[in-house]
Design an enzyme around this catalytic site. Sequence first.
Site, mmCIF file in Angstrom:
data_model
loop_
_atom_site.group_PDB
_atom_site.id
_atom_site.type_symbol
_atom_site.label_atom_id
_atom_site.label_comp_id
_atom_site.label_asym_id
_atom_site.label_seq_id
_atom_site.Cartn_x
_atom_site.Cartn_y
_atom_site.Cartn_z
ATOM 1 N N ILE A 79 0.852 -1.257 -0.049
ATOM 2 C CA ILE A 79 0.073 -0.111 -0.006
ATOM 3 C C ILE A 79 0.794 1.305 0.066
ATOM 4 O O ILE A 79 0.379 2.406 -0.340
ATOM 5 C CB ILE A 79 -0.952 0.106 1.163
ATOM 6 C CG1 ILE A 79 -0.340 0.062 2.501
ATOM 7 C CG2 ILE A 79 -2.074 -0.941 0.964
ATOM 8 C CD1 ILE A 79 -1.247 0.248 3.549
ATOM 9 N N THR A 150 -8.746 0.519 15.247
ATOM 10 C CA THR A 150 -9.113 -0.183 16.584
ATOM 11 C C THR A 150 -9.530 0.700 17.628
ATOM 12 O O THR A 150 -9.243 1.865 17.653
ATOM 13 C CB THR A 150 -7.723 -0.841 16.944
ATOM 14 O OG1 THR A 150 -7.579 -1.298 18.282
ATOM 15 C CG2 THR A 150 -6.587 0.236 17.071
ATOM 16 N N ASP A 151 -9.957 0.016 18.679
ATOM 17 C CA ASP A 151 -10.422 0.965 19.926
ATOM 18 C C ASP A 151 -9.074 1.121 20.975
ATOM 19 O O ASP A 151 -9.238 2.084 21.943
ATOM 20 C CB ASP A 151 -11.388 0.124 21.007
ATOM 21 C CG ASP A 151 -10.753 -1.578 21.290
ATOM 22 O OD1 ASP A 151 -9.795 -1.814 21.083
ATOM 23 O OD2 ASP A 151 -11.420 -2.008 22.241
ATOM 24 N N GLU A 152 -8.083 0.634 20.189
ATOM 25 C CA GLU A 152 -6.631 0.935 21.122
ATOM 26 C C GLU A 152 -6.265 2.288 21.138
ATOM 27 O O GLU A 152 -5.503 2.791 21.743
ATOM 28 C CB GLU A 152 -5.599 -0.231 20.887
ATOM 29 C CG GLU A 152 -6.097 -1.557 21.014
ATOM 30 C CD GLU A 152 -4.968 -2.457 20.725
ATOM 31 O OE1 GLU A 152 -3.894 -2.186 20.958
ATOM 32 O OE2 GLU A 152 -5.433 -3.854 20.807
ATOM 33 N N TYR A 175 2.059 0.279 18.058
ATOM 34 C CA TYR A 175 0.838 -0.237 17.182
ATOM 35 C C TYR A 175 -0.372 1.015 17.094
ATOM 36 O O TYR A 175 -0.680 1.467 16.288
ATOM 37 C CB TYR A 175 0.345 -1.513 17.738
ATOM 38 C CG TYR A 175 -1.200 -1.642 16.976
ATOM 39 C CD1 TYR A 175 -1.165 -1.706 15.881
ATOM 40 C CD2 TYR A 175 -2.170 -2.052 17.916
ATOM 41 C CE1 TYR A 175 -2.661 -2.200 15.214
ATOM 42 C CE2 TYR A 175 -3.363 -2.307 17.451
ATOM 43 C CZ TYR A 175 -3.671 -2.289 15.977
ATOM 44 O OH TYR A 175 -4.683 -2.690 15.364
ATOM 45 N N SER A 178 0.347 4.341 15.784
ATOM 46 C CA SER A 178 0.298 4.383 14.337
ATOM 47 C C SER A 178 -0.805 4.311 14.028
ATOM 48 O O SER A 178 -1.115 4.908 12.905
ATOM 49 C CB SER A 178 1.350 3.212 13.696
ATOM 50 O OG SER A 178 0.689 2.134 13.903
ATOM 51 N N LYS A 179 -1.790 3.602 14.348
ATOM 52 C CA LYS A 179 -3.297 3.694 14.005
ATOM 53 C C LYS A 179 -4.160 4.855 14.372
ATOM 54 O O LYS A 179 -4.719 5.259 13.407
ATOM 55 C CB LYS A 179 -4.044 2.422 14.657
ATOM 56 C CG LYS A 179 -3.878 1.178 14.340
ATOM 57 C CD LYS A 179 -4.022 0.572 12.936
ATOM 58 C CE LYS A 179 -5.231 0.472 12.566
ATOM 59 N NZ LYS A 179 -5.551 0.027 11.106
HETATM 60 P P1 NAD Z 1 -3.783 -9.031 10.098
HETATM 61 O O1 NAD Z 1 -2.384 -8.587 10.823
HETATM 62 O O2 NAD Z 1 -4.131 -10.547 10.625
HETATM 63 O O3 NAD Z 1 -3.937 -8.749 8.691
HETATM 64 C C1 NAD Z 1 -2.895 -7.725 8.041
HETATM 65 C C2 NAD Z 1 -3.228 -7.830 6.400
HETATM 66 O O4 NAD Z 1 -2.330 -6.633 5.799
HETATM 67 C C3 NAD Z 1 -1.844 -9.061 6.024
HETATM 68 O O5 NAD Z 1 -2.651 -9.996 4.958
HETATM 69 C C4 NAD Z 1 -0.693 -8.380 5.591
HETATM 70 O O6 NAD Z 1 -0.198 -8.985 4.547
HETATM 71 C C5 NAD Z 1 -1.270 -6.998 4.966
HETATM 72 N N1 NAD Z 1 -0.374 -6.053 4.851
HETATM 73 C C6 NAD Z 1 0.479 -5.637 5.860
HETATM 74 N N2 NAD Z 1 1.271 -4.627 5.468
HETATM 75 C C7 NAD Z 1 0.935 -4.362 4.373
HETATM 76 C C8 NAD Z 1 1.174 -3.477 3.247
HETATM 77 N N3 NAD Z 1 2.418 -2.672 3.612
HETATM 78 N N4 NAD Z 1 0.754 -3.353 1.958
HETATM 79 C C9 NAD Z 1 -0.308 -4.310 2.037
HETATM 80 N N5 NAD Z 1 -0.706 -5.217 2.656
HETATM 81 C C10 NAD Z 1 -0.186 -5.395 4.054
HETATM 82 O O7 NAD Z 1 -4.395 -7.954 10.664
HETATM 83 P P2 NAD Z 1 -6.049 -8.140 11.171
HETATM 84 O O8 NAD Z 1 -6.215 -8.658 12.524
HETATM 85 O O9 NAD Z 1 -6.828 -8.716 9.975
HETATM 86 O O10 NAD Z 1 -6.547 -6.624 11.020
HETATM 87 C C11 NAD Z 1 -7.102 -5.937 10.195
HETATM 88 C C12 NAD Z 1 -7.278 -4.366 10.413
HETATM 89 O O11 NAD Z 1 -8.270 -4.292 11.494
HETATM 90 C C13 NAD Z 1 -5.913 -3.801 10.828
HETATM 91 O O12 NAD Z 1 -6.078 -2.399 10.322
HETATM 92 C C14 NAD Z 1 -6.315 -3.712 12.503
HETATM 93 O O13 NAD Z 1 -5.708 -2.419 12.960
HETATM 94 C C15 NAD Z 1 -7.855 -3.563 12.619
HETATM 95 N N6 NAD Z 1 -8.334 -3.887 13.791
HETATM 96 C C16 NAD Z 1 -7.959 -5.312 14.132
HETATM 97 C C17 NAD Z 1 -8.419 -5.976 15.331
HETATM 98 C C18 NAD Z 1 -8.320 -7.389 15.667
HETATM 99 O O14 NAD Z 1 -8.580 -7.724 16.833
HETATM 100 N N7 NAD Z 1 -7.454 -8.179 15.099
HETATM 101 C C19 NAD Z 1 -9.334 -5.150 16.126
HETATM 102 C C20 NAD Z 1 -9.853 -3.838 15.568
HETATM 103 C C21 NAD Z 1 -8.926 -3.367 14.607
HETATM 104 P P1 TYD Z 2 -3.777 -9.824 21.991
HETATM 105 O O1 TYD Z 2 -4.286 -11.105 21.261
HETATM 106 O O2 TYD Z 2 -2.323 -9.516 21.478
HETATM 107 O O3 TYD Z 2 -4.507 -8.546 21.310
HETATM 108 P P2 TYD Z 2 -4.413 -6.917 22.037
HETATM 109 O O4 TYD Z 2 -2.913 -6.739 22.838
HETATM 110 O O5 TYD Z 2 -4.250 -6.255 20.792
HETATM 111 O O6 TYD Z 2 -5.588 -6.861 22.926
HETATM 112 O O7 TYD Z 2 -3.808 -9.761 23.280
HETATM 113 C C1 TYD Z 2 -5.124 -9.953 24.098
HETATM 114 C C2 TYD Z 2 -4.764 -9.734 25.561
HETATM 115 O O8 TYD Z 2 -4.024 -10.989 26.003
HETATM 116 C C3 TYD Z 2 -3.844 -8.659 25.999
HETATM 117 O O9 TYD Z 2 -4.169 -8.331 27.289
HETATM 118 C C4 TYD Z 2 -2.412 -9.363 26.130
HETATM 119 C C5 TYD Z 2 -2.926 -10.956 26.605
HETATM 120 N N1 TYD Z 2 -1.906 -11.804 26.111
HETATM 121 C C6 TYD Z 2 -1.252 -12.948 26.993
HETATM 122 O O10 TYD Z 2 -1.631 -12.721 28.168
HETATM 123 N N2 TYD Z 2 -0.571 -13.965 26.449
HETATM 124 C C7 TYD Z 2 -0.311 -13.776 25.203
HETATM 125 O O11 TYD Z 2 0.482 -14.717 24.927
HETATM 126 C C8 TYD Z 2 -0.688 -12.921 24.217
HETATM 127 C C9 TYD Z 2 -0.602 -13.131 22.665
HETATM 128 C C10 TYD Z 2 -1.692 -11.728 24.675
#
Ligand code: NAD
Ligand code: TYD
Length: 370
Positions: A79, A150-152, A175, A178-179
């Site tokens: 991207i 994200t809510d973070e 993280y 940057s978001k």
């Molecule tokens: P993920 O890490 O599983 O997937 C990210 C994808 O982006 C991968 O397929 C990766 O190859 C691609 N990617 C990374 N860098 C790239 C680049 N420079 N150009 C093109 N593609 C690239 O992430 P996810 O958990 O599916 O999260 C997706 C989105 O949702 C993110 O923006 C994240 O911040 C947001 N989000 C995630 C969660 C969660 O719990 N996972 C919660 C809230 C919001």
């Molecule tokens: P994670 O899945 O990394 O999501 P986020 O930090 O973005 O919320 O972690 C969820 C919660 O679980 C977080 O409080 C950190 C904790 N955690 C562990 O206790 N052990 C682990 O190995 C991981 C990956 C997360």
Amino acid sequence: MGYKFKGVFETMRSLTNILVTGGAGFIGCNFIRFLFEKVEGFNGRLINLDALTYAGNRMSLADIEAKYKGRYFFEHGDICDRVFVESLFAKYEIDTVVHFAAESHVDRSILGPEAFVKTNVMGTFTLLDVAHNAWKNNPRQDTLFHHVSTDEVFGSLGETGYFTETTPYDPRSPYSASKAASDHLAMAYNHTYGLPVTLSNCSNNYGPYQFPEKLIPLMILNMLEGKPLPVYGDGKNIRDWLYVEDHNAAVWTIMRNGKTGETYNIGGENEWENIKLLNVLIDIVCAKAVLDPAKVRGTLSYVKDRPGHDRRYAIDCSKLKRELDWKQIVSFEEGLSRTVDWYLANPQWIESIRSGEYQKWVQKNYGERG
Ligand code: NAD
Ligand code: TYD
């Protein structure tokens, strides 16, 4: 059990040639699957732009690729690569962007923040700028850039209270910082240039195809493999969990009917202390995989806390419920059960993502634990 949308073309948005960034990742691949397989009447094209980092896996959509030829396209690229992104806008006449691509794991952002700034900040900027240039003279005004966040970005809560759409940003990890930067850029493009932007801030997702560095899939696989279950700190940090399909239904709802220039919180209204969640998960995994829960509980291992570990996240998603009529459909019990079933049924997928760069990274940073 299903998702009802009141007619796809209710809004003036086209939602036809949709650029899905990060569609080979966890939420993105579920989104693509969801639109093709669960949204009645959806007949648009989905162009999946993904760099296939350690977190992206083309295998996650192999069946979709075969089934939806002519409507699903995979484009391997970054991207941040402006020329390539511009070429995709021209090639597919992109009218909609739904931006999932990101570096997404907090622990990785602590160990190596630079990739987060590049992809999440510069990558989002590049997409916004290309979209703005491509669409600024569009007489139909039927375009949309939906930014997934994200809510973070809101920081950490104490024992009470919820994040609302007006909670001031207070990101604490590389993280979330940057978001947060990418969210500000998205809204700035709306305010300054009139780019039609909607934005959502969602709580923790779980479900199929999640990379096993995040809590739930990591723990499921460690349980199945008899490895220790690493609990950070006192295990009492709280997260609000949402099944990935409910998140994607919310994203699609906002893309169809959300107001441009607005942000929407999405959440599970489902708060769990990590240790309590793990105890429930142990029971589910042990029942399905015929393991001894007492033995698996014995592998719970309290490890050094994550630096700057946010204590509690909790989302108030009443705006989305009230204004756009969305609600969660999948209960936590049902969602966890489906998730465990999926990991048990897909050893090849697990093998495919574990055999490459990720394993080397885990060994380097965590030794045998991962
Ligand atoms: P993920 O890490 O599983 O997937 C990210 C994808 O982006 C991968 O397929 C990766 O190859 C691609 N990617 C990374 N860098 C790239 C680049 N420079 N150009 C093109 N593609 C690239 O992430 P996810 O958990 O599916 O999260 C997706 C989105 O949702 C993110 O923006 C994240 O911040 C947001 N989000 C995630 C969660 C969660 O719990 N996972 C919660 C809230 C919001
Ligand atoms: P994670 O899945 O990394 O999501 P986020 O930090 O973005 O919320 O972690 C969820 C919660 O679980 C977080 O409080 C950190 C904790 N955690 C562990 O206790 N052990 C682990 O190995 C991981 C990956 C997360």
